[in-house]
Design an enzyme around this catalytic site. Structure first.
Site, short mmCIF file in Angstrom:
data_model
loop_
_atom_site.label_atom_id
_atom_site.label_comp_id
_atom_site.label_asym_id
_atom_site.label_seq_id
_atom_site.Cartn_x
_atom_site.Cartn_y
_atom_site.Cartn_z
N GLU A 1 34.95 49.09 46.42
CA GLU A 1 33.82 49.26 47.37
C GLU A 1 34.27 48.84 48.76
OE1 GLU A 1 30.56 47.01 45.71
OE2 GLU A 1 30.57 48.15 43.86
N HIS B 1 25.76 49.52 46.23
CA HIS B 1 25.68 48.15 45.69
C HIS B 1 24.50 47.37 46.31
CE1 HIS B 1 28.27 44.72 43.78
NE2 HIS B 1 26.97 44.47 43.66
N ASP C 1 25.66 43.37 22.77
CA ASP C 1 26.02 42.35 23.76
C ASP C 1 27.44 41.89 23.46
OD1 ASP C 1 26.26 39.68 25.03
OD2 ASP C 1 24.18 40.09 25.60
#
Ligand code: MLT
Length: 298
Positions: free
Chosen positions: A255, A272, A168
């Site tokens: 996008e 997406h 992480d």
């Protein structure tokens, strides 16, 4: 204040959510000239398409709240909003399950070549032999990011017989799974890596030529987080050489996407849509309405 004077919903939303928002003030849906419509609006609601930048909000003198119906704030210039005393709110938890389910679905579909088999049948072929796949059970799934979505993916993957390990960028957040201090230490261990890190737009790619080279030959990449987390050229090169067996991608550096990845057989691509379930959009709407109602009474 009993109600807002003008709420602009700039991107399409579920009808039930629009109806709920109409209870909070006059709603204007997807105005053609957003900048002009904002001049007397006090709330602006966006999904990911509308870019809320300094220029858009320049003449929005009455705007009090920008509400992002979703998680990522990469399409909202938060400092520019702050400078104009505009609050920015979002709905961080509402779509987590939708994204986690999509991640698992994409992972199984990728390893079983479902996308390839489907396209092949649509082109009139019956490629049984070429469509032999792999099972996810027994495989090691490496998660980059163990926040809300990462934890849900981990629980579902374990229920399906996978071993989950993680790193992480922020901290060791869930000690019930083996933690690796860096992506470079995690990657050599995984059969599949799935990205769930929330990083500011413009951060360097987590998966680049160097990090991908540390992955096992024949491993897989899943990205339902943000396109900029993967270096597209490095990914394509690894997919073409066979170093990576496949990639499932719901997000892209820019996008809508129609670039070179669409020419590869060993990818599964979606536009997406990981958060795009009726349930998630309703939860997002409920969360937004509750937050806005609270602002009215505060
Ligand atoms: C989000 O940030 O909420 C998701 O990527 C979904 C979306 O933007 O549509």
């Amino acid at each position: 204040m009993d109600s807002f004077s003008k709420i602009i919903i700039a991107d399409p939303m579920e009808a039930s959510v629009v109806k709920g928002l109409q209870g909070l003030g006059t709603v204007v849906l997807t105005p053609k000239n957003l900048s002009a419509a904002l001049s007397d609006a006090d709330v602006l609601i966006v999904r990911s398409a509308t870019k809320v930048n300094a220029e858009l909000i320049e003449s929005a003198t009455k705007l009090k709240i920008v509400a992002r119906a979703g998680v990522g704030l990469d399409n909202v210039d938060v400092p520019a909003c702050k400078a104009k005393n505009i609050q920015v709110i979002n709905t961080p938890g509402a779509s987590s399950n939708a994204v986690a389910e999509m991640t698992i679905g994409m992972m199984i579909s990728l390893l079983r070549k479902v996308g390839y088999a489907h396209s092949s049948m649509l082109s009139g072929k019956w490629e049984k032999k070429n469509c032999t796949g792999n099972e996810i059970s027994g495989k090691t799934l490496g998660l980059v990011g163990m926040g809300r979505i990462g934890r849900l993916v981990a629980a579902k993957a374990v229920a399906l017989g996978m071993r989950v390990i993680y790193t992480d960028p922020h901290k060791a957040s869930d000690l019930s799974y083996p933690y690796f201090a860096s992506v470079d230490e995690l990657l050599p261990q995984v059969d599949i890596v799935s990205l769930h890190a929330s990083m500011p737009a413009g951060s360097p790619a987590i998966l680049n030529a160097k990090s991908i080279s540390k992955m096992k030959k024949g491993s897989y990449v899943i990205n339902t987080a943000r396109g900029f987390l993967v270096d597209e050229a490095a990914l394509i090169s690894a997919l073409k050489s066979g170093h990576l067996a496949g990639a499932a991608l719901d997000v892209f550096p820019s996008e809508p996407y129609s670039g070179p990845l669409t020419k590869l057989d060993n990818v599964l691509l979606t536009p997406h849509i990981a958060a795009s379930t009726i349930e998630a959009q309703e939860r997002i709407g409920d969360d937004l309405i509750a937050q806005l109602r609270q602002k009215l009474t505060a």
